[in-house]
Design an enzyme around this catalytic site. Structure first.
Site, PDB file in Angstrom:
ATOM      1  N   ASP A   1      18.790   0.080   8.049  1.00  0.00           N
ATOM      2  CA  ASP A   1      19.678  -0.560   9.028  1.00  0.00           C
ATOM      3  C   ASP A   1      21.068  -0.644   8.430  1.00  0.00           C
ATOM      4  OD1 ASP A   1      17.604  -1.011  10.874  1.00  0.00           O
ATOM      5  OD2 ASP A   1      16.978  -2.787   9.747  1.00  0.00           O
ATOM      6  N   LEU A   2      22.006   0.112   8.951  1.00  0.00           N
ATOM      7  CA  LEU A   2      23.331   0.259   8.373  1.00  0.00           C
ATOM      8  C   LEU A   2      24.014  -1.094   8.151  1.00  0.00           C
ATOM      9  CD1 LEU A   2      25.565   2.171   7.440  1.00  0.00           C
ATOM     10  CD2 LEU A   2      26.399   2.216   9.808  1.00  0.00           C
ATOM     11  N   ASP A   3      24.377  -1.362   6.885  1.00  0.00           N
ATOM     12  CA  ASP A   3      25.117  -2.566   6.485  1.00  0.00           C
ATOM     13  C   ASP A   3      24.418  -3.863   6.889  1.00  0.00           C
ATOM     14  OD1 ASP A   3      27.080  -1.022   5.342  1.00  0.00           O
ATOM     15  OD2 ASP A   3      28.390  -1.064   7.083  1.00  0.00           O
ATOM     16  N   GLU A   4      23.088  -3.823   7.042  1.00  0.00           N
ATOM     17  CA  GLU A   4      22.349  -5.020   7.440  1.00  0.00           C
ATOM     18  C   GLU A   4      21.280  -5.404   6.418  1.00  0.00           C
ATOM     19  OE1 GLU A   4      20.911  -4.890  11.428  1.00  0.00           O
ATOM     20  OE2 GLU A   4      22.831  -4.242  12.266  1.00  0.00           O
TER      21      GLU A   4
END
Length: 284
Positions: free
Chosen positions: A225-228
């Site tokens: 999950d991108l940047d999460e």
């Protein structure tokens, strides 16, 4: 008296009475001296987290055997590290070199007790800086068509250098889900963080046009999950109408360096424990 070595023990398990007593008793029974101890019981996840740093007169293998025997009783997931062994770090970077430069300097000056074993980049720009520190530099260009092959080369380098941690020091490429899974819990990323959030090109210029009053940075573990991914550390700096877009970018770079350095330090000292989608951090 036998010579002693220092170790860090971290563990997580279901929260229940007797965990601290059991761990302390095990260490005392082997003649160990506890130097630092921190623990936390999460009332939401109902899990218990503990970090113990101690001096031991017995070999590491004997401690591991004793911990392995204790673990099933409490459902523990213990990890033991000899503090004399520096974590091996592979750094990935693109064209922004401020975080790489900061990590290299902090490592050489002893502020970070790690060994940077290599630097990987999709651009050649940071080769002179990296090689000035006597560290191997690998230029691995990447396109949509070559991404799978390039990431296979990255994994091969992780294995070759026996890297314990990968640090994305402003590496401006999104890692594939496959690579994130294979390196889960061992990749740290740094990125700017604004309120409101600005994505895409020139985020500091976007923030300036909206008159933001706070800028900052977030260091987190990388997931699909991108940047999460689970957040390790964050910091903010106040700005105002007198700051230009370039001022904001300069302030932001400084904050990014500080946040990433703290995250790498805490991870390398085993002060960060994963608790689902968040982290438990035991800072010094």
């Amino acid at each position: 008296m036998s010579p002693t070595a220092e170790f860090v023990l971290t563990l997580s398990c279901p929260d229940r009475p007797g965990v601290v007593a059991a761990v302390s008793g095990l260490l005392a029974g082997h003649g160990c001296n506890i130097l630092e101890s921190q623990q936390f019981g999460d009332p939401v996840s109902q899990r218990f987290f503990m970090r113990v740093q101690f001096a031991s007169p017995v070999p590491e293998a004997e401690l591991r055997t004793a911990l392995a025997a204790l673990a099933p009783e409490f459902g523990m997931e213990p990890k033991l590290r000899d503090t004399a062994v520096k974590p091996r770090v592979l750094v990935m970077v693109s064209r922004f070199g401020h975080c790489l430069n900061d990590l290299l300097y902090r490592t050489r000056s002893g502020l970070l007790d790690i060994e940077i074993v290599a630097v990987v980049s999709n651009h050649p720009d940071m080769r002179p800086l990296t090689q000035s520190y006597g560290i191997d530099y690998h230029h691995l260009p990447v396109t949509a068509e070559t991404k799978a092959r390039q990431e296979a080369e990255v994994l091969a380098l992780v294995d070759h250098y026996r890297a314990d941690l990968v640090v994305l020091a402003r590496y401006m490429q999104v890692l594939s889900e496959d690579l994130c899974v294979k390196l889960a819990g061992n990749v740290i990323n740094i990125h700017h963080s604004f309120l409101p959030s600005f994505k895409g090109a020139k985020p500091y210029h976007q923030a300036h046009s909206r008159g933001v009053k706070l800028i900052g940075a977030t260091a987190h573990y990388v997931t699909a999950d991108l940047d999460e991914g689970p957040i390790i550390e964050q910091e903010v700096a106040r700005v105002n109408h007198t700051h230009s877009a370039d001022d904001l970018a300069a302030i932001g770079r400084d904050v990014e360096c500080q946040v990433l350095a703290r995250a790498v330090r805490w991870h390398s000292e085993q002060r960060v424990l994963l608790d689902g989608h968040k982290t438990i951090v035991f800072p010094r």
